[in-house]
Design an enzyme around this catalytic site. Structure first.
Site, PDB file in Angstrom:
ATOM      1  N   THR A 133       0.819  -1.205   0.000  1.00  0.00           N
ATOM      2  CA  THR A 133       0.000   0.000   0.000  1.00  0.00           C
ATOM      3  C   THR A 133       0.856   1.259   0.000  1.00  0.00           C
ATOM      4  O   THR A 133       1.993   1.249   0.490  1.00  0.00           O
ATOM      5  CB  THR A 133      -0.913   0.015   1.243  1.00  0.00           C
ATOM      6  OG1 THR A 133      -1.577   1.274   1.341  1.00  0.00           O
ATOM      7  CG2 THR A 133      -0.106  -0.194   2.512  1.00  0.00           C
ATOM      8  N   GLU A 135       0.228   3.610   1.903  1.00  0.00           N
ATOM      9  CA  GLU A 135       0.169   4.143   3.266  1.00  0.00           C
ATOM     10  C   GLU A 135       1.477   3.944   4.028  1.00  0.00           C
ATOM     11  O   GLU A 135       1.703   4.593   5.053  1.00  0.00           O
ATOM     12  CB  GLU A 135      -1.003   3.525   4.024  1.00  0.00           C
ATOM     13  CG  GLU A 135      -2.338   3.861   3.376  1.00  0.00           C
ATOM     14  CD  GLU A 135      -3.533   3.516   4.242  1.00  0.00           C
ATOM     15  OE1 GLU A 135      -3.409   3.583   5.474  1.00  0.00           O
ATOM     16  OE2 GLU A 135      -4.580   3.187   3.676  1.00  0.00           O
ATOM     17  N   TYR A 159      -1.925  -0.466  10.904  1.00  0.00           N
ATOM     18  CA  TYR A 159      -2.012  -1.134   9.602  1.00  0.00           C
ATOM     19  C   TYR A 159      -0.812  -0.805   8.727  1.00  0.00           C
ATOM     20  O   TYR A 159      -0.126  -1.698   8.213  1.00  0.00           O
ATOM     21  CB  TYR A 159      -3.300  -0.730   8.880  1.00  0.00           C
ATOM     22  CG  TYR A 159      -3.261  -1.034   7.404  1.00  0.00           C
ATOM     23  CD1 TYR A 159      -3.155  -2.349   6.948  1.00  0.00           C
ATOM     24  CD2 TYR A 159      -3.312  -0.012   6.456  1.00  0.00           C
ATOM     25  CE1 TYR A 159      -3.106  -2.639   5.591  1.00  0.00           C
ATOM     26  CE2 TYR A 159      -3.268  -0.289   5.100  1.00  0.00           C
ATOM     27  CZ  TYR A 159      -3.159  -1.598   4.668  1.00  0.00           C
ATOM     28  OH  TYR A 159      -3.102  -1.872   3.327  1.00  0.00           O
ATOM     29  N   LYS A 163       2.286  -3.234   7.278  1.00  0.00           N
ATOM     30  CA  LYS A 163       2.593  -3.419   5.862  1.00  0.00           C
ATOM     31  C   LYS A 163       4.021  -2.973   5.544  1.00  0.00           C
ATOM     32  O   LYS A 163       4.709  -3.596   4.717  1.00  0.00           O
ATOM     33  CB  LYS A 163       1.592  -2.657   4.999  1.00  0.00           C
ATOM     34  CG  LYS A 163       0.196  -3.239   5.002  1.00  0.00           C
ATOM     35  CD  LYS A 163       0.162  -4.669   4.452  1.00  0.00           C
ATOM     36  CE  LYS A 163       0.429  -4.731   2.970  1.00  0.00           C
ATOM     37  NZ  LYS A 163       0.288  -6.111   2.427  1.00  0.00           N
TER      38      LYS A 163
END
Length: 353
Positions: A133, A135, A159, A163
């Site tokens: 991602t 993010e 989260y 990741k």
């Protein structure tokens, strides 16, 4: 190729499985633990194809994953299995550490043992594609910059931190053990079969039922929106043509504020299903307390994948969102059991601890 897709009953994973079966000659073994957001009905369009197979399995079970790779004679792994909702990671981070970090480690070790036992020609052709991602890069200012593959990692939520950790593990297995890996980092996906707690489907279904449309803060946070079927095409290209040890950013070149997204959803639903008594569903927009660690802006520079692999999105934000709204209006059979059963349409992630 015989491709093992992890997390293939999730939103992006199911799109990947459908794309591979419908549009390529590859075969797919879909591995999914079937946690809350997984839905095998998302695979109904390809479930009866002889090149598709589903196996319920946890990626944390290294021995079982290794045995499946051997039994299915796998040529490549596309790793999409993950806990993936920022709000849920705020309310309960433990599952994110277990699946996204420990699970990726166990899968890497299973793949490394499997790969090391292959004949030389198949070892050279094997690929492990880790899907991640944008993010992991943290937040951008509103008025400048985009994430490139060289942007330093600065995750803000449990989260995104999980990741980021999994990304680092994958690239370490390339540098340390020579496992042939490729990575990709994508912007916000939207499209058909999206679990209804995410922003776009939540707003579509709440608007359809004249329920409040909760928007964090003042709605000024910006995301780059990527139609999920465009993403699936990009992932196949990264797997089959990406350079080993490289990462590819995948974005839709469609930055919108959260408020703009919600307003666009309201206008599309209004045009297709006018409210009783008239009026705009924009009146349903309700600003709620911002979630902790809410990054201000994400924006992807996708020039590398365009330059090296020839990929570009086929959908604009306007065409993709219209197609998405139409899909939800036409597929109540898919979403109604979710809204009435496991998930009731609430906003998550408002707890700070």
């Amino acid at each position: 190729m015989r491709i093992l897709v992890t997390g293939g009953a999730g939103f992006i994973g199911s799109a990947v499985c459908r794309h591979l079966i419908r549009n390529t000659g590859h075969s797919v073994v879909n591995v999914d633990k079937l946690t809350y957001a997984a839905n095998l009905s998302s695979l109904e369009p390809v479930a009866d194809d002889p090149r598709y197979r589903f196996v319920r399995l946890d990626i944390c079970n290294r021995e079982a994953m290794l045995a499946l790779m051997r039994e299915a004679d796998i040529d490549a792994v596309m790793h999409l299995a993950a806990e993936s909702h920022v709000d849920r990671s705020i309310d309960g981070p433990a599952a994110f550490i277990e699946t996204n970090i420990v699970g990726t480690y166990q899968l890497l070790e299973a793949a490394r043992e499997y790969w090391s036992g292959l004949p030389a020609d198949r070892r050279a052709a094997f690929r492990f594609h880790h899907v991640s991602t944008d993010e992991v890069y943290g937040s951008l200012p509103l008025d400048s910059g985009r994430f490139t593959e060289q942007t330093p990692y600065a995750p803000s939520s449990p989260y995104s931190a999980s990741k980021a950790a999994s990304d680092h593990l994958v690239i370490a297995w390339w540098h340390t053990y020579g496992l042939p890996v490729v990575l990709s980092n994508c912007s916000n996906n939207y499209g058909p079969y999206h679990f209804p707690e995410k922003l776009v489907p939540l707003m579509i279904l709440n608007a359809l039922h004249d329920k409040p449309l909760p928007v964090y803060g003042n709605g000024a946070n910006v995301r780059d929106w990527l139609f999920v079927e465009d993403h699936a095409r990009a992932l196949e290209l990264v797997l089959t043509r990406g350079r080993l040890g490289e990462s590819y950013n995948i974005g839709g070149n469609a930055e919108r504020t959260n408020l703009e997204v919600v307003e666009a959803v309201c206008d599309l639903v209004d045009a297709r299903r006018p409210r009783r008594g008239g009026g705009s569903r924009r009146d349903l927009i309700t600003f709620v307390a911002d979630r902790p660690g809410h990054d201000l802006r994400y924006a992807i520079d996708a020039s590398k994948i365009a330059r090296e692999l020839g990929w570009a999105p086929t959908q604009t934000f306007e065409s993709g969102l219209a197609a998405t709204v139409d899909w939800y209006l036409d597929n109540e059979r898919w979403w109604r059991p979710i809204r009435e059963g496991r998930y009731a349409g609430e906003r998550l992630g408002l707890k700070a601890g």
